[in-house]
Write a protein that holds these residues in place. Structure first.
Motif, PDB file in Angstrom:
ATOM      1  N   ILE A  64      13.325  -9.446   2.839  1.00 47.90           N
ATOM      2  CA  ILE A  64      13.513 -10.748   2.132  1.00 47.90           C
ATOM      3  C   ILE A  64      12.479 -11.102   1.256  1.00 47.90           C
ATOM      4  O   ILE A  64      11.344 -11.022   1.581  1.00 47.90           O
ATOM      5  N   PRO A  65      12.926 -11.460  -0.115  1.00 49.66           N
ATOM      6  CA  PRO A  65      11.785 -11.517  -0.998  1.00 49.66           C
ATOM      7  C   PRO A  65      10.772 -12.769  -0.691  1.00 49.66           C
ATOM      8  O   PRO A  65      11.290 -13.843   0.044  1.00 49.66           O
ATOM      9  N   SER A  66       9.326 -12.629  -1.245  1.00 45.29           N
ATOM     10  CA  SER A  66       8.549 -13.648  -0.593  1.00 45.29           C
ATOM     11  C   SER A  66       9.022 -15.122  -1.280  1.00 45.29           C
ATOM     12  O   SER A  66       8.572 -16.093  -0.517  1.00 45.29           O
ATOM     13  N   ILE A  67       9.676 -15.058  -2.237  1.00 50.82           N
ATOM     14  CA  ILE A  67      10.142 -16.339  -2.899  1.00 50.82           C
ATOM     15  C   ILE A  67      10.954 -17.216  -1.916  1.00 50.82           C
ATOM     16  O   ILE A  67      10.959 -18.277  -1.786  1.00 50.82           O
ATOM     17  N   ILE A  68      11.774 -16.392  -1.077  1.00 47.91           N
ATOM     18  CA  ILE A  68      12.681 -17.142  -0.233  1.00 47.91           C
ATOM     19  C   ILE A  68      11.855 -17.567   0.928  1.00 47.91           C
ATOM     20  O   ILE A  68      12.305 -18.740   1.327  1.00 47.91           O
ATOM     21  N   TYR A  69      10.948 -16.693   1.308  1.00 49.91           N
ATOM     22  CA  TYR A  69       9.926 -17.388   2.444  1.00 49.91           C
ATOM     23  C   TYR A  69       9.421 -18.627   1.823  1.00 49.91           C
ATOM     24  O   TYR A  69       9.322 -19.656   2.673  1.00 49.91           O
ATOM     25  N   GLY A  70       8.705 -18.619   0.579  1.00 53.05           N
ATOM     26  CA  GLY A  70       8.501 -19.913   0.025  1.00 53.05           C
ATOM     27  C   GLY A  70       9.193 -21.129   0.172  1.00 53.05           C
ATOM     28  O   GLY A  70       8.855 -22.338   0.602  1.00 53.05           O
ATOM     29  N   MET A  71      10.530 -20.915  -0.471  1.00 53.25           N
ATOM     30  CA  MET A  71      11.480 -21.999  -0.507  1.00 53.25           C
ATOM     31  C   MET A  71      11.773 -22.526   0.890  1.00 53.25           C
ATOM     32  O   MET A  71      11.882 -23.893   1.229  1.00 53.25           O
ATOM     33  N   TRP A  72      12.022 -21.561   1.640  1.00 49.71           N
ATOM     34  CA  TRP A  72      12.300 -21.826   3.184  1.00 49.71           C
ATOM     35  C   TRP A  72      11.321 -22.784   3.729  1.00 49.71           C
ATOM     36  O   TRP A  72      11.375 -23.680   4.359  1.00 49.71           O
ATOM     37  N   GLU A  74      -0.778 -11.758  -0.442  1.00 55.80           N
ATOM     38  CA  GLU A  74       0.710 -12.769  -0.603  1.00 55.80           C
ATOM     39  C   GLU A  74       0.665 -13.769  -1.696  1.00 55.80           C
ATOM     40  O   GLU A  74      -0.168 -14.490  -1.214  1.00 55.80           O
ATOM     41  N   THR A  75       1.536 -13.750  -2.587  1.00 54.03           N
ATOM     42  CA  THR A  75       1.286 -15.104  -3.203  1.00 54.03           C
ATOM     43  C   THR A  75       2.210 -16.217  -3.307  1.00 54.03           C
ATOM     44  O   THR A  75       2.009 -17.139  -3.168  1.00 54.03           O
ATOM     45  N   MET A  76       3.669 -15.875  -3.503  1.00 60.24           N
ATOM     46  CA  MET A  76       4.750 -17.020  -3.601  1.00 60.24           C
ATOM     47  C   MET A  76       4.734 -17.532  -2.423  1.00 60.24           C
ATOM     48  O   MET A  76       4.710 -18.789  -2.397  1.00 60.24           O
ATOM     49  N   ALA A  77       4.829 -17.145  -1.210  1.00 57.50           N
ATOM     50  CA  ALA A  77       5.213 -17.627  -0.074  1.00 57.50           C
ATOM     51  C   ALA A  77       4.008 -18.881   0.237  1.00 57.50           C
ATOM     52  O   ALA A  77       4.318 -20.037   0.542  1.00 57.50           O
ATOM     53  N   VAL A  78       2.735 -18.305   0.023  1.00 59.51           N
ATOM     54  CA  VAL A  78       1.662 -19.121   0.181  1.00 59.51           C
ATOM     55  C   VAL A  78       1.706 -20.314  -0.981  1.00 59.51           C
ATOM     56  O   VAL A  78       1.309 -21.528  -0.524  1.00 59.51           O
ATOM     57  N   THR A  79       1.990 -20.141  -2.053  1.00 58.82           N
ATOM     58  CA  THR A  79       1.994 -20.958  -3.216  1.00 58.82           C
ATOM     59  C   THR A  79       2.796 -22.395  -2.837  1.00 58.82           C
ATOM     60  O   THR A  79       2.414 -23.247  -3.058  1.00 58.82           O
ATOM     61  N   PHE A  80       3.913 -21.989  -2.180  1.00 66.11           N
ATOM     62  CA  PHE A  80       4.806 -22.991  -1.708  1.00 66.11           C
ATOM     63  C   PHE A  80       4.440 -23.917  -0.867  1.00 66.11           C
ATOM     64  O   PHE A  80       4.350 -25.273  -0.739  1.00 66.11           O
ATOM     65  N   VAL A  81       3.698 -23.637   0.295  1.00 68.28           N
ATOM     66  CA  VAL A  81       3.465 -24.411   1.424  1.00 68.28           C
ATOM     67  C   VAL A  81       1.915 -24.654   1.619  1.00 68.28           C
ATOM     68  O   VAL A  81       1.439 -25.469   2.336  1.00 68.28           O
ATOM     69  N   ILE A  82       0.772 -24.156   0.688  1.00 69.40           N
ATOM     70  CA  ILE A  82      -0.362 -24.544   0.996  1.00 69.40           C
ATOM     71  C   ILE A  82      -0.970 -25.530   0.323  1.00 69.40           C
ATOM     72  O   ILE A  82      -2.064 -26.201   0.849  1.00 69.40           O
ATOM     73  N   GLY A  83      -0.218 -26.208  -0.642  1.00 70.09           N
ATOM     74  CA  GLY A  83      -0.825 -27.542  -1.148  1.00 70.09           C
ATOM     75  C   GLY A  83      -1.547 -27.204  -2.502  1.00 70.09           C
ATOM     76  O   GLY A  83      -1.643 -28.717  -2.922  1.00 70.09           O
ATOM     77  N   ASN A  84      -2.115 -26.410  -2.833  1.00 69.23           N
ATOM     78  CA  ASN A  84      -2.903 -26.290  -3.919  1.00 69.23           C
ATOM     79  C   ASN A  84      -3.847 -27.168  -4.019  1.00 69.23           C
ATOM     80  O   ASN A  84      -3.963 -28.230  -5.048  1.00 69.23           O
ATOM     81  N   SER A  85      -4.818 -27.532  -3.140  1.00 68.96           N
ATOM     82  CA  SER A  85      -5.977 -28.393  -3.235  1.00 68.96           C
ATOM     83  C   SER A  85      -7.175 -27.894  -3.018  1.00 68.96           C
ATOM     84  O   SER A  85      -7.099 -26.737  -2.391  1.00 68.96           O
ATOM     85  N   TYR A 116      12.167 -24.276 -10.172  1.00 74.56           N
ATOM     86  CA  TYR A 116      13.178 -25.241  -9.849  1.00 74.56           C
ATOM     87  C   TYR A 116      13.011 -25.817  -8.524  1.00 74.56           C
ATOM     88  O   TYR A 116      13.169 -27.042  -8.098  1.00 74.56           O
ATOM     89  N   ALA A 117      12.491 -25.038  -7.438  1.00 73.01           N
ATOM     90  CA  ALA A 117      12.235 -25.481  -6.137  1.00 73.01           C
ATOM     91  C   ALA A 117      11.048 -26.087  -6.195  1.00 73.01           C
ATOM     92  O   ALA A 117      10.976 -27.276  -5.450  1.00 73.01           O
ATOM     93  N   MET A 118      10.090 -26.192  -7.150  1.00 70.44           N
ATOM     94  CA  MET A 118       8.801 -27.005  -7.115  1.00 70.44           C
ATOM     95  C   MET A 118       9.106 -28.250  -7.839  1.00 70.44           C
ATOM     96  O   MET A 118       8.210 -29.204  -7.849  1.00 70.44           O
ATOM     97  N   SER A 119      10.339 -28.462  -8.464  1.00 72.90           N
ATOM     98  CA  SER A 119      10.410 -29.610  -9.139  1.00 72.90           C
ATOM     99  C   SER A 119      11.109 -30.573  -8.375  1.00 72.90           C
ATOM    100  O   SER A 119      11.465 -30.437  -7.309  1.00 72.90           O
ATOM    101  N   PRO A 120      10.956 -31.974  -8.801  1.00 72.53           N
ATOM    102  CA  PRO A 120      11.486 -33.022  -8.023  1.00 72.53           C
ATOM    103  C   PRO A 120      12.809 -33.399  -8.238  1.00 72.53           C
ATOM    104  O   PRO A 120      13.569 -34.158  -7.537  1.00 72.53           O
TER     105      PRO A 120
END
Lengths: 334, 280
Positions: free
Chosen positions: A137-145, A256-267, B240-244
């Motif tokens: 499963i591509p890591s971007i899918i992990y991220g979206m999920w 690992e990049t994408m999955a983390v980028t989605f859920v870590i919050g970038n603070s 797109y996923a990151m967009s509102p």
């Protein structure tokens, strides 16, 4: 299946004995061309690694020159004032990877045990494939999920509970108290843990299978239970390879990049709580690089990439060296 | 029953339960992730996805330009990466099997296989974006090719090594020069392994997002020209996923579904081919 080629790369190499002796004379210039051409491609792989390291070091030189050693120890990340310190992303990378290992190591060993010892023969293939699919499963899918499904789930059901129970304990309490927003280092670590399970499990299964049946049968003949076999025969015998598998998983988790980028919050705030948003090296680069408007900002992000590359190189080298012993052993038994 | 025996038996059962629970735990995530992707993706799936361009913020549209961009970049990456990878694999398995270069490169290659792809993206940015001055589909393809090469090196070396030595000896006995032996006999008998390796690499680079972020970037419009910024499926999904916007979320899910189905199909195909090969 092969999505685990990266994992397999660290275990068993099979092949016939050597026939690399040069062919008979008379191939002429075509032979020379063929040999030198393939050698050139091989050199290219080597130069690729050197080139990546050198270009990251070169790109990050401005940041290293400007901040010196403080780059590693400063938690300040202020693009407006032009002050950059890598402590928060480094901390986040390490913390999320450790959480990932805490989850993935026992689970992977359990899966490997199940697939080599417990499951009936007909079940081993399909379950093995299913676990390997986790790596496909591509890591971007992990991220979206993670962002749309897992984070809200955590925020609603798990994090309030963590706040009320573990959050009130002394010492480790602060780690688990914070606003239940579902985005942060704990969710990132959990997603990472799921992502590296197939890598560790695949290597662990291969090395468990490589344990000579003689010593396993000897243990069974002495009346060993499953636990006794695992803890006193299989694990001691495969120890270095299992450590290698863990380091391989760690190497994957760090980068690992994408999955983390989605859920870590970038603070870029340093926070003791795992429930708070944080950052990782890879996520910081992914989020900020295209927005980096000054030379120093860009250079700082490339310097981060350099650090990441050096760390993962070391970790993966250790993994490779630890697995080499097993490689030799299984090479001999075949 | 004495207590020692009882304790050992309980621990044994706990081990059994633990191993089964661990496996169930692993499968649980697979099912959850795939289920979500299919449910959300199917809701958003329609024909527009393949006929319309990516929409402006909040608008309706499809992902045609992204599919096209991904296909072009992946194709180009395979065209660049496969010959180089197979050549290096040939050196490792045939000409230079025991050389110092070969053992060094085997080590390096295995590390490149797991190297963070975001760093490769930055490398190509430094190499091909900064020097030229703008993002381009070529840079994206180059980044994907760099990710592909170690996979092909690894799989081609392995499948060439599976060719029995008698084959080489027979070739030499007939007086074949080495290049002819390798290109006309060894490659042919290792063909299914080489193809499997390419499919595997294809599956891997199709889902790669990080290396495209700073190389191909993205492009809202139809752009058949690889020398400019190019839309591609993973980066569009990310953006797109990151967009509102809900309509963008729906498109991201639809793209995610197509990507997942594509990658998993390739993966199962690879598995099938590998099994057929080993049973032969």
């Amino acid at each position: 299946m092969g999505f685990l080629a990266a994992a397999r790369a660290f275990t068993v190499r099979r092949g016939p004995p050597d026939v690399s002796a040069p062919g008979r004379a008379g191939g002429g210039w075509k032979d020379a061309l063929f040999e030198h051409g393939t050698a050139a491609a091989t050199w290219l792989v080597l130069f690729l690694l050197i080139g990546i390291a050198a270009s990251m070091a070169w790109g990050g030189r401005l940041a290293f020159q400007t901040f010196g050693f403080d780059f590693l120890t400063s938690a300040e990340w202020d693009p407006v004032a032009g002050n950059f310190g890598a402590l928060v992303p480094i901390y986040g990378t390490l913390v999320t990877s450790v959480i990932a290992l805490i989850i993935a190591v026992p689970v992977s060993i359990g899966i490997a045990l199940f697939l080599t010892d417990i499951a009936p023969q007909w079940m081993r293939g399909p379950i093995g494939v299913a676990v390997e699919l986790l790596a496909a499963i591509p890591s971007i899918i992990y991220g979206m999920w993670g962002l749309f499904v897992f984070a809200p789930f955590l925020a609603e059901h798990v994090e309030p509970w963590l706040n009320e129970t573990i959050g009130t304990w002394p010492l480790i309490g602060p780690l688990f108290s914070g606003p239940p927003i579902g985005i942060g280092m704990l969710p990132a670590g959990i997603v990472l843990g799921v992502m590296i399970i197939p890598f560790i499990a695949a290597v662990a299964r291969d090395v468990f299978n490589a344990v000579p049946s003689g010593i396993r049968e000897a243990a069974i003949a002495l009346g060993a239970t499953r636990w006794e076999m695992l803890s006193r025969v299989t694990l001691p015998y495969t120890r270095s390879a299992i450590v290698g598998a863990i380091f391989l998983g760690l190497g994957r988790a760090l980068g690992e990049t994408m999955a983390v980028t989605f859920v870590i919050g970038n603070s870029h705030e340093l926070s003791p709580s795992l429930l708070m948003p944080g950052n990782s090296i890879a996520a910081a680069i992914a989020n900020e690089f295209t927005e980096a408007d000054t030379e120093l900002y860009r250079s700082s992000l490339i310097a981060l990439a350099f650090l990441l590359f050096v760390i993962t190189f070391i970790i993966l080298s250790i993994a490779k060296l630890m697995l080499r012993r097993m490689e030799r052993l299984s090479g001999k038994t075949q | 029953m004495n207590t020692v025996l009882l304790r050992r038996r309980i621990i044994d059962i706990l081990t059994l339960v633990f191993a089964m629970a661990a496996t169930a735990f692993g499968l649980f995530w697979l099912v959850w992730i795939l289920f979500t992707t299919f449910v959300q993706g199917l809701q958003a799936l329609n024909l527009d996805l393949f006929t319309e361009m990516t929409p402006p913020p909040g608008g309706e549209g499809g992902l045609l330009n992204a599919f096209y961009g991904s296909a072009m970049m992946i194709l180009l990456a395979v065209l660049i990466g496969t010959p180089i990878g197979i050549a290096a694999g040939t050196y490792l398995a045939e000409h230079g099997r025991n050389t110092k270069l070969a053992s060094t490169v085997r080590f390096i290659n295995d590390i490149l296989l797991s190297a963070p792809s975001i760093v490769i993206g930055l490398f190509v940015y430094e190499l091909a974006v900064r020097t030229i001055g703008h993002f381009s589909g070529y840079a994206g393809a180059l980044a994907l090719a760099i990710i592909l090469i170690p996979i092909i090196v690894r799989t081609s070396e392995e499948s060439l090594r599976l060719v029995p030595n008698q084959m080489r000896e027979a070739g030499f006995a007939l007086g074949l020069p080495r290049w002819k032996l390798t290109s006309q006999i060894i490659y042919k008998s290792a063909m299914s392994g080489l193809v499997t390796g390419i499919l595997l690499g294809l599956a891997r680079i199709s889902g790669e997002t990080a290396p495209l972020l700073f190389t191909a970037l993205n492009n809202q419009f139809w752009n058949p020209d690889l020398s400019g910024p190019m839309a591609n499926v993973p980066v569009v999904i990310f953006q797109y996923a990151m967009s509102p916007y809900d309509s963008w979320h729906a498109l991201a899910w639809a793209g995610a579904l197509v990507l997942t189905v594509f990658v998993l199909t390739l993966g199962l195909l690879v598995r099938f081919l590998a099994r057929k090969r080993s049973s032969r």
